[in-house]
Structures are given as structure tokens and as C-alpha cells.
Design an enzyme around this catalytic site. Structure first.
Site, PDB file in Angstrom:
ATOM      1  NE  ARG A 100     -39.511  17.278  -8.565  1.00  0.00           N
ATOM      2  CZ  ARG A 100     -40.799  16.960  -8.505  1.00  0.00           C
ATOM      3  NH1 ARG A 100     -41.178  15.686  -8.472  1.00  0.00           N
ATOM      4  NH2 ARG A 100     -41.714  17.915  -8.490  1.00  0.00           N
ATOM      5  CG  HIS A 104     -43.054  16.082 -11.312  1.00  0.00           C
ATOM      6  ND1 HIS A 104     -41.800  15.659 -11.718  1.00  0.00           N
ATOM      7  CD2 HIS A 104     -43.055  17.433 -11.460  1.00  0.00           C
ATOM      8  CE1 HIS A 104     -41.079  16.705 -12.088  1.00  0.00           C
ATOM      9  NE2 HIS A 104     -41.813  17.803 -11.951  1.00  0.00           N
ATOM     10  CG  HIS A 135     -45.142  21.345 -12.429  1.00  0.00           C
ATOM     11  ND1 HIS A 135     -44.788  21.952 -13.598  1.00  0.00           N
ATOM     12  CD2 HIS A 135     -44.093  20.567 -12.070  1.00  0.00           C
ATOM     13  CE1 HIS A 135     -43.575  21.578 -13.929  1.00  0.00           C
ATOM     14  NE2 HIS A 135     -43.118  20.729 -13.033  1.00  0.00           N
ATOM     15  CD  GLU A 143     -39.478  21.274 -14.780  1.00  0.00           C
ATOM     16  OE1 GLU A 143     -40.384  20.957 -13.979  1.00  0.00           O
ATOM     17  OE2 GLU A 143     -38.559  20.500 -15.103  1.00  0.00           O
ATOM     18  CG  HIS A 170     -41.640  16.860 -16.381  1.00  0.00           C
ATOM     19  ND1 HIS A 170     -42.833  17.532 -16.361  1.00  0.00           N
ATOM     20  CD2 HIS A 170     -40.895  17.401 -15.398  1.00  0.00           C
ATOM     21  CE1 HIS A 170     -42.820  18.455 -15.418  1.00  0.00           C
ATOM     22  NE2 HIS A 170     -41.654  18.393 -14.801  1.00  0.00           N
ATOM     23  CD  GLU A 221     -39.944  20.892  -8.139  1.00  0.00           C
ATOM     24  OE1 GLU A 221     -40.619  21.670  -8.831  1.00  0.00           O
ATOM     25  OE2 GLU A 221     -39.432  19.857  -8.596  1.00  0.00           O
ATOM     26  CG  HIS A 265     -31.911  46.859 -20.356  1.00  0.00           C
ATOM     27  ND1 HIS A 265     -30.812  46.698 -19.572  1.00  0.00           N
ATOM     28  CD2 HIS A 265     -32.721  45.787 -20.091  1.00  0.00           C
ATOM     29  CE1 HIS A 265     -30.922  45.590 -18.867  1.00  0.00           C
ATOM     30  NE2 HIS A 265     -32.073  45.012 -19.149  1.00  0.00           N
ATOM     31  CG  HIS A 300     -36.853  43.625 -20.094  1.00  0.00           C
ATOM     32  ND1 HIS A 300     -36.073  43.069 -21.083  1.00  0.00           N
ATOM     33  CD2 HIS A 300     -36.032  43.845 -19.035  1.00  0.00           C
ATOM     34  CE1 HIS A 300     -34.837  42.933 -20.629  1.00  0.00           C
ATOM     35  NE2 HIS A 300     -34.778  43.398 -19.393  1.00  0.00           N
ATOM     36  CD  GLU A 318     -34.066  41.211 -16.397  1.00  0.00           C
ATOM     37  OE1 GLU A 318     -34.399  42.272 -16.966  1.00  0.00           O
ATOM     38  OE2 GLU A 318     -32.894  40.856 -16.231  1.00  0.00           O
ATOM     39  CG  HIS A 377     -33.192  46.723 -15.209  1.00  0.00           C
ATOM     40  ND1 HIS A 377     -34.454  46.808 -15.743  1.00  0.00           N
ATOM     41  CD2 HIS A 377     -32.630  45.636 -15.800  1.00  0.00           C
ATOM     42  CE1 HIS A 377     -34.641  45.821 -16.601  1.00  0.00           C
ATOM     43  NE2 HIS A 377     -33.550  45.090 -16.660  1.00  0.00           N
TER      44      HIS A 377
HETATM   45 MN    MN Z   1     -41.240  19.534 -12.983  1.00  0.00          MN
HETATM   46 MN    MN Z   2     -33.127  43.471 -18.079  1.00  0.00          MN
END
Ligand code: MN
Ligand code: MN
Length: 417
Positions: free
Chosen positions: A124, A127, A129, A133, A172, A195, A308, A310, A315, A354
């Protein structure tokens, strides 16, 4: 439910206007003024559930909770599942890439995922961005490279379950090693990430006037005659030599970066591990460079990742083994249950409650990912067990023995029944 029960019949009569007195005589509580949403909570007869017209049996069988939702599901809840199997696979010599972003899964605004395969030697290309990542190795081994914000190099080899993290603008590369390259999952902290639209070394050079590139490097244009005319993205080349050699020449006189951009998951202790499953929380507390928090979760057959939510972030989920189901309670009487299996992406908006239940016969494994430096969750049981019990009992009509039985220490995963 093989047959229409007496309760089904009586409940339906209730809709048709049978009076409360008749229902009370039959021992059925009568609910006045049922709204459309409330009516969805009533059990429905097998006759009404029947589906005699055309259908897609394979997709229906893989999604039993969509095809035949539990009676607690109600109202319109935006879909929160997208299988990587639906995503376009960009195939090139050296490997392939496919992505699930906000364009595929509209609800997934804060994070996007890429599944990538590289052959032994497949690259890969260099590059960067605008999104950060985060990555986890799913198969094989790879060599990753980057330079830090001071220009110091980082080169390492990663294998099973290892992570890496590259902040925005940090250049990277990733290359598959022997014997059979690698596959990994990338998670970007921008739902609209692509990507296919990153700053690629070859693409940049192909779109800079050649006399400028020559002047920039202090070389002749003739020496640059073989620069690629378009981007490579993924390409095949030889497997690299020993790691130490690459490290030494890349470090040069500056020396290596003091930052560890990789995390050795298998060498770190689990946050929680017992017969019901395992949870590994990895965020900026133990993986300092990362601004994407992760929980790597295993739920044993029949067990439950407890109810639970967040408080600090949406998520994004990736299921990489087994089968499970999840209900998201979306407020206002709305809830939806969807089924997940290997290769599926799930998504839950910040603060929505959830659970995830293992509905299969093998371990259910998935990632919980958050655009947040620190992992946070709150569990229903810890909330209720740390609130005055008379207050809780008055809400839920629970007796003291039941209240006392609620776990007080946030078990994360509850046993099967
Ligand atoms: Mn990348
Ligand atoms: Mn969760």
C-alpha cells in the site's frame, strides 16, 4: 410460537374494541388508547407473520431479527449494519481494498473502515490523509513505515492482532511479508473518508510539473523520466530484507522516532477475562499516540455483552468471528434488533443503549471503536446498583431480592442462561 394463542386472540380483540371489563374477566390487562408504536409491542399471530410472496431465503436466514423482529422492536430506526461483502473490492496486482464509509452506511458519521489484503511483497504505497488511521492485523504479517512530526523514522513488523496508529498528515506505508502477506482492518476517524482519495506519492508526482520536481530534488529532468504517470495505490514488489537493515538506513543521522506507532495486543493484559468472554480496552492510556479508542471483545456462546451505552462518542463495530444480535434502543419508543456475523460493520450513535448477544455456537469476536482518546461506557446494572434502591424499585416494580442480585461491579459480559 406454533399456534395462535388465546392471548393473541384476546389482544387482537382489544384492538377491535372489546371492552376493558371483558379483558379483565379473562385476566388480561387492558391498555387504553394504544398508539401505533405501542401496538407493535403486542404479539402477532403466525398467520399475520406469514410471507407467501417472493423472498430472498439466504438473506432472510442470515437476518432473523429483521425478518421476524422481536415484539419489543418498534418504530423507524435507521439501519446500523453494512456487510463488507457488499462493498466494492478494488483489486490490483499486490492486493485489494474495500471500504464501508458514510456513503455505504449513512448513520456512520464519525468513523469509516477499510479491509485490505496485501500479498507477500505487495505494497500500500507511501501516502497520508486528513483522517487518523487506526489498524488491526487480521491475518499474516506486514512491515509498516512512517516518519514522525520531527522527520524521524519508524519501521516495524506487525503480526496477529497487533495495532498501529498514524495521526493525520503522518506519511506511511504498509507492505505484506512472507509467506503469504497479510490482511488488516483500518478505521478512520471521519465517516466520509475514502481510501481512494489520499495523498499518494506517485499521484502527487504525476501532477507536479516535471521541471518543478527536478528543481526540488536538484536533479535533471532526464533522471526523472521514469516517474509513474498515474497513481499506483497498491502494487507488487519484492519482499523487503531484514527489519534491522530497513530501520538503520531509514533512521540515518536523525535516529529513530521515540514514538511507538504500534501496539502489541497479545503482549498486553486483558482488561477483563473470565469464562464468559474477554474485553481488551486500548486507548490513549495504554497506546499513547492513539486518539481512537478501542475495545476488543470476545463473547462466549450464549453470553451477553451487557446493556450499556457510551457517553462520549458514537461506536463503530467490526465483527470478525461468530454470530450475534444487537438491539439499539433509539428513544421515543423506538428500537431495532439486527443480526451480525463475520465481516459485518455495526454502528451506534453516542449515548444510545445497546447489548450484544452471542447467538451462535462459537466465540463472537468484535471491535468497538470510538473517535475519542479515552474509552468510556456506562452499564445499566452499574447505574441501577448505584442509585437509591427504593427509587429503582418504584420505577421497575422489582422486589428487594431481585434488586440485590443486580451486579454492582460492571461485569461487561454476562453468562448465558
Ligand atoms: Mn493510510
Ligand atoms: Mn457498546
Amino acid at each position: 410460537m406454533p399456534n395462535e394463542t388465546e392471548k393473541d386472540v384476546l389482544t387482537r380483540r382489544g384492538f377491535l374494541g372489546v371492552g376493558s371489563a371483558a379483558l379483565a374477566a379473562a385476566g388480561i390487562p387492558y391498555v387504553e388508547n394504544l398508539s401505533a408504536q405501542e401496538s407493535a409491542y403486542q404479539s402477532v399471530s403466525e398467520r399475520s407473520k406469514s410471507d407467501p410472496g417472493p423472498t430472498n431465503p439466504g438473506v432472510d436466514a442470515a437476518n432473523p431479527d429483521s425478518n421476524n423482529p422481536p415484539p419489543t422492536d418498534a418504530g423507524g430506526v435507521q439501519t446500523f449494519k453494512y456487510p463488507f461483502s457488499f462493498a466494492h473490492k478494488r483489486l490490483q496486482e499486490g492486493g485489494w481494498s474495500r471500504e464501508v464509509t458514510q456513503r455505504e452506511l449513512a448513520i456512520s458519521k464519525t468513523l469509516a473502515g477499510v479491509d485490505m489484503r496485501l500479498t507477500a511483497g505487495g505494497v500500500r504505497e507511501l501516502h497520508w490523509h486528513t483522517a487518523a488511521e487506526w489498524a488491526i492485523m487480521l491475518y499474516g504479517t506486514a512491515r509498516i513505515t512512517c516518519i514522525d512530526a520531527e522527520g524521524k523514522s519508524f519501521v516495524t513488523d506487525v503480526g496477529d492482532n497487533d495495532l498501529w496508529f498514524f495521526p493525520p498528515g503522518i506519511p506511511h506505508s504498509i507492505q505484506g511479508l512472507g509467506p503469504d502477506g497479510c490482511e488488516f482492518l483500518l478505521v478512520f476517524d471521519d465517516g466520509n473518508f475514502s481510501e481512494y482519495e489520499t495523498v499518494l506519492l506517485t499521484d502527487w508526482m504525476a501532477h507536479t510539473p516535471p521541471e518543478i520536481v527536478a528543481k526540488n530534488f536538484g536533479v535533471s529532468q532526464k533522471a526523472l523520466a521514469n516517474l509513474p504517470k498515474k497513481e499506483k495505490f497498491i502494487f507488487q514488489t519484492a519482499v523487503p530484507g531484514p527489519l534491522e537493515d530497513d530501520r538503520r538506513v531509514a533512521a540515518g543521522k536523525l535516529g529513530p522516532s521515540p514514538i511507538d506507532f504500534a501496539f502489541r495486543t497479545n503482549k498486553a493484559p486483558a482488561t477483563m477475562s473470565n469464562k464468559n468472554g474477554e474485553v481488551r480496552i486500548i486507548d490513549s492510556k495504554n497506546f499513547k499516540i492513539s486518539t481512537t479508542a478501542a475495545a476488543i471483545v470476545t463473547v462466549k456462546p450464549g453470553c451477553l455483552r451487557e446493556l450499556h451505552w457510551h457517553p462520549n462518542a458514537d461506536e463503530w463495530q467490526y465483527f470478525y468471528a461468530g454470530k450475534g444480535r444487537m438491539t439499539v434502543f433509539a428513544t421515543g419508543g423506538r428500537a431495532r434488533t439486527m443480526d451480525f456475523e463475520t465481516g459485518d460493520v455495526g454502528y451506534i450513535q453516542k449515548t444510545l443503549p445497546h447489548y450484544i448477544e452471542n447467538t451462535g455456537t462459537t466465540d463472537l469476536k468484535f471491535l468497538e471503536m470510538f473517535k475519542a482518546s479515552v474509552y468510556q461506557d456506562l452499564a445499566l446494572s452499574e447505574w441501577l446498583s448505584h442509585t437509591p434502591p427504593e427509587l429503582v424499585a418504584a420505577h421497575l416494580n422489582l422486589d428487594k431480592a431481585t434488586l440485590d442480585a443486580i451486579p454492582r461491579n460492571e461485569p461487561l459480559i454476562m453468562p448465558g442462561s
